[in-house]
Scaffold this active site. Structure first.
Site, short mmCIF file in Angstrom:
data_model
loop_
_atom_site.label_atom_id
_atom_site.label_comp_id
_atom_site.label_asym_id
_atom_site.label_seq_id
_atom_site.Cartn_x
_atom_site.Cartn_y
_atom_site.Cartn_z
N LYS A 50 14.44 2.05 -7.96
CA LYS A 50 13.62 3.04 -7.24
C LYS A 50 13.92 2.99 -5.74
O LYS A 50 14.15 4.01 -5.09
CB LYS A 50 12.15 2.75 -7.45
CG LYS A 50 11.21 3.49 -6.50
CD LYS A 50 9.75 3.21 -6.75
CE LYS A 50 9.26 1.96 -6.10
NZ LYS A 50 8.90 2.07 -4.67
N ASN A 51 13.98 1.77 -5.18
CA ASN A 51 14.10 1.63 -3.73
C ASN A 51 15.52 1.80 -3.22
O ASN A 51 15.75 1.76 -2.01
CB ASN A 51 13.51 0.29 -3.28
CG ASN A 51 11.99 0.29 -3.40
OD1 ASN A 51 11.39 1.35 -3.67
ND2 ASN A 51 11.37 -0.86 -3.27
N ARG B 50 4.68 4.92 -10.67
CA ARG B 50 5.49 5.17 -9.48
C ARG B 50 6.77 4.35 -9.54
O ARG B 50 7.80 4.74 -9.01
CB ARG B 50 4.71 4.76 -8.23
CG ARG B 50 3.43 5.54 -8.03
CD ARG B 50 2.84 5.27 -6.69
NE ARG B 50 3.84 5.47 -5.65
CZ ARG B 50 3.59 5.41 -4.34
NH1 ARG B 50 2.37 5.12 -3.94
NH2 ARG B 50 4.53 5.60 -3.45
N ARG C 254 1.26 -0.68 7.66
CA ARG C 254 2.60 -0.10 7.44
C ARG C 254 3.03 0.84 8.58
O ARG C 254 3.31 2.00 8.38
CB ARG C 254 2.66 0.64 6.11
CG ARG C 254 2.13 -0.07 4.89
CD ARG C 254 3.08 -1.05 4.26
NE ARG C 254 4.34 -0.57 3.80
CZ ARG C 254 4.58 -0.12 2.55
NH1 ARG C 254 3.60 0.00 1.71
NH2 ARG C 254 5.80 0.25 2.20
N CYS D 147 -1.59 1.94 3.83
CA CYS D 147 -1.76 1.99 2.37
C CYS D 147 -2.48 0.70 1.99
O CYS D 147 -2.84 -0.11 2.84
CB CYS D 147 -0.41 2.11 1.66
SG CYS D 147 0.48 0.56 1.56
N ASP E 232 8.01 -7.84 -3.34
CA ASP E 232 7.68 -6.98 -4.49
C ASP E 232 7.62 -7.74 -5.80
O ASP E 232 7.28 -7.16 -6.83
CB ASP E 232 8.71 -5.85 -4.62
CG ASP E 232 8.61 -4.88 -3.47
OD1 ASP E 232 9.54 -4.07 -3.30
OD2 ASP E 232 7.63 -4.95 -2.72
N ARG F 92 4.99 6.99 0.98
CA ARG F 92 5.44 6.57 2.32
C ARG F 92 6.93 6.68 2.48
O ARG F 92 7.43 6.85 3.59
CB ARG F 92 5.07 5.11 2.55
CG ARG F 92 3.73 4.64 2.16
CD ARG F 92 3.63 3.19 2.47
NE ARG F 92 4.40 2.87 3.64
CZ ARG F 92 4.01 3.18 4.88
NH1 ARG F 92 2.90 3.83 5.06
NH2 ARG F 92 4.75 2.88 5.89
C1 EPZ Z 1 10.31 -1.32 1.65
O1 EPZ Z 1 9.15 -0.84 2.30
C2 EPZ Z 1 10.06 -1.11 0.16
N1 EPZ Z 1 9.91 0.33 -0.12
C3 EPZ Z 1 8.80 -1.87 -0.27
O2 EPZ Z 1 8.65 -1.71 -1.67
C4 EPZ Z 1 9.02 -3.36 0.04
O3 EPZ Z 1 7.85 -4.07 -0.30
C5 EPZ Z 1 9.33 -3.53 1.52
O4 EPZ Z 1 10.48 -2.72 1.90
C6 EPZ Z 1 9.67 -4.98 1.88
O5 EPZ Z 1 10.76 -5.40 1.12
C7 EPZ Z 1 11.01 1.10 -0.20
O6 EPZ Z 1 12.14 0.62 -0.06
C8 EPZ Z 1 10.80 2.54 -0.51
P1 EPZ Z 1 9.41 -2.76 5.73
P2 EPZ Z 1 9.18 -0.66 3.92
O7 EPZ Z 1 9.60 -1.70 6.74
O8 EPZ Z 1 10.53 -0.33 4.36
C9 EPZ Z 1 6.48 -4.04 9.23
C10 EPZ Z 1 7.49 -1.25 -3.65
O9 EPZ Z 1 6.58 -1.86 -4.23
N2 EPZ Z 1 6.98 -2.84 9.93
O10 EPZ Z 1 10.58 -3.63 5.34
O11 EPZ Z 1 8.06 0.26 4.25
C11 EPZ Z 1 5.69 -3.67 7.96
O12 EPZ Z 1 4.34 -3.40 8.28
C12 EPZ Z 1 7.46 -1.06 -2.15
O13 EPZ Z 1 8.50 -0.76 -4.22
C13 EPZ Z 1 6.55 -2.61 11.24
O14 EPZ Z 1 5.77 -3.36 11.79
O15 EPZ Z 1 8.82 -2.12 4.41
C14 EPZ Z 1 5.85 -4.92 7.11
O16 EPZ Z 1 4.90 -5.88 7.53
C15 EPZ Z 1 6.17 -1.61 -1.56
N3 EPZ Z 1 7.00 -1.51 11.90
C16 EPZ Z 1 7.24 -5.42 7.47
O17 EPZ Z 1 7.60 -4.78 8.72
C17 EPZ Z 1 7.89 -0.62 11.32
O18 EPZ Z 1 8.28 0.37 11.97
C18 EPZ Z 1 8.31 -5.05 6.45
O19 EPZ Z 1 8.16 -3.67 6.19
C19 EPZ Z 1 8.32 -0.88 10.00
C20 EPZ Z 1 7.86 -1.99 9.32
#
Ligand code: EPZ
Length: 445
Positions: A22-23, A409, A131, A126, A317, A102
């Protein structure tokens, strides 16, 4: 609303096909915005998030044709679709769509690259945390974008219609942030360097596809990506990698039922840290040319501490799924969630099934119990929901999981996949919920 009902205690044995990731599929679909030619994606999973992304891209002028359904390809049973962005008709992603998924934020980078402008709703928080997308925005500004945050939307423009290469140094690893800036940089003027880039296999899969489309990128699989912008990208055909999170989930399913599963298409190389921890806890994991064998005897499973980290560490995840297994291990352990602020909501639901878990902030201490007892529980987010299904497979009696739209999802036809290897599991729509106390018939084979 649909529910899933599971009669626990069945040992799982047999073969489960692993779907496309998915990701990986979500950013790859957005890459279709980068070219006026066709992008063909194979092994596309059937998930509600994929349909939501198709709906969003369709609203921007991307047309779709299904070239093959359930077409066996390298052992995967995914869909083959062609995405055509000959002419884009909109650069706007509305709140209505973004709030439900998202990952819609992933249109921002490619729209800026192809069209030089974008209006994308801020995703909002969320269940698992606020996020923010500040790092996505800072990265675009480092490439010359003018960004105005107004009315809950990101209004972005590239002066002169084209972004310029720049140096981006993420102060936090962000998966979709890395993917967004990658897609912004492939058509920018000059060189972009992304430091502290995410190294997840899904990011590398996007790099491989972009390079097949003519992008100039190096450093994939490391924390530094270098992109030299080109004038245009052409079409390509790309095979989506297998879903390592789905595979990891079914490894736990094998272990928690003292079962023996063959996960078709799974690759241990995609998750070295999780593989190591599961093996240390007593799970047998064997890589074969066409997939992974996962087997265990629950009575031999030991508690092993786990800390979630950006790749190549253990994926956040998989944290909830692993916790479920640890509730029935022979010895205690602790689990530290370091990526998201609020990703322990499965704990109170697991406790309803009899688990003994103490949570202090983002650290959970799992004190094993000898058995779980079926009960009615509620899903709160995608991965929490599947951890409850896993618990139901092992619990005595019937477990009912509510709000399973979360599950749909990220898991393709999960009850079919589990039923085929012996689970007593069925999806019931709440309108036809049988009276309490009915034992489950095994529906279908
Ligand atoms: C991706 O989300 C995945 N989703 C998530 O999978 C996964 O849990 C996550 O990466 C971590 O591996 C997709 O790929 C579609 P991040 P993403 O940006 O990119 C902070 C699932 O269950 N952050 O790597 O949104 C954020 O708050 C989903 O399939 C900022 O502070 O996650 C988090 O604490 C859930 N500012 C950390 O970084 C930003 O601009 C990592 O988030 C961006 C992120």
């Amino acid at each position: 609303m649909d529910q899933i009902r599971i009669e626990g205690g069945q040992r799982l044995e047999g073969r489960i096909p692993i779907s496309g990731a998915k990701n990986a599929a979500l950013p790859l679909m957005c890459a279709s915005l980068l070219t006026d030619e066709s992008l063909v994606l194979r092994n596309l999973p059937r998930l509600s998030d994929i349909s939501s992304m198709a709906h969003l891209l369709g609203s921007m002028g991307i047309s779709f044709s299904i070239l093959g359904d359930d077409e066996p390809h390298q052992g995967h049973m995914g869909r083959v679709i062609s995405l055509d962005g000959k002419k884009l008709t909109s650069t706007r992603a509305d709140y209505e769509i973004v709030r439900k998924m998202r990952a819609s934020i992933l249109v921002l980078g490619p729209l800026m690259a192809r069209m030089g402008e974008a209006t994308v709703s801020l995703p909002g928080g969320c269940a698992i945390g606020p996020r923010p997308v500040d790092l996505h925005i800072k990265g675009l500004e480092a490439m010359g974008a003018e960004i105005d945050l107004r009315d809950g939307y990101i209004h972005a423009k590239a002066p002169g219609g084209r972004l310029k290469g720049g140096i981006i140094d993420f102060d936090k690893v962000t998966v979709t942030g890395t993917e967004n800036l990658l897609m912004a940089a492939v058509l920018a003027e000059g060189r972009t360097i992304i430091k502290n880039a995410a190294q997840e296999p899904e990011v590398t899969d996007l790099v491989i596809c972009l390079k097949a489309m003519g992008a100039q990128i190096s450093g994939e699989g490391t924390d530094t990506l270098t992109i030299d912008g080109v004038e245009r990208l052409h079409g390509a055909t790309h095979d989506i990698i297998p879903d390592r999170i789905e595979a990891g989930t079914f490894m736990v399913a094998a272990a928690i039922t003292s079962g023996d599963l063959f996960l078709e298409g799974a690759r241990l190389e995609d998750q070295p840290a999780f593989t190591e921890i599961l093996q240390k806890s007593g799970v047998t994991l064997e890589q074969h040319p066409d997939g992974v064998r996962a087997a265990a005897n629950l009575k031999d499973i030991k508690g092993i501490d786990l800390v979630t980290e950006p790749y190549p560490g253990v994926a956040t995840d998989l944290q909830a799924q692993y916790m479920t297994l640890m509730t029935l291990a022979q010895t205690p352990c602790t689990i530290d969630e370091t990526i998201f602020e609020n990703r322990m909501m499965h704990v109170p639901e697991l406790s309803r099934l009899g688990a003994n878990i103490d949570v202090d902030g983002n650290t959970a201490r799992i004190n094993p119990v000898s058995s779980l007892k079926g009960a009615e529980v509620m899903a709160t987010d995608l991965r929490a929901s599947v951890s409850l299904v896993l618990a139901g497979l092992a619990a005595e009696g019937v477990t009912t999981v509510n709000r399973i739209y979360h599950l749909d999802r990220g898991y393709e036809r999960i009850e079919e996949k589990l039923r085929r290897v012996g689970a007593k599991i069925q999806r019931v729509s709440s309108e036809t919920t049988p009276k309490a106390g009915n034992t489950l018939r095994q529906v279908g084979t």
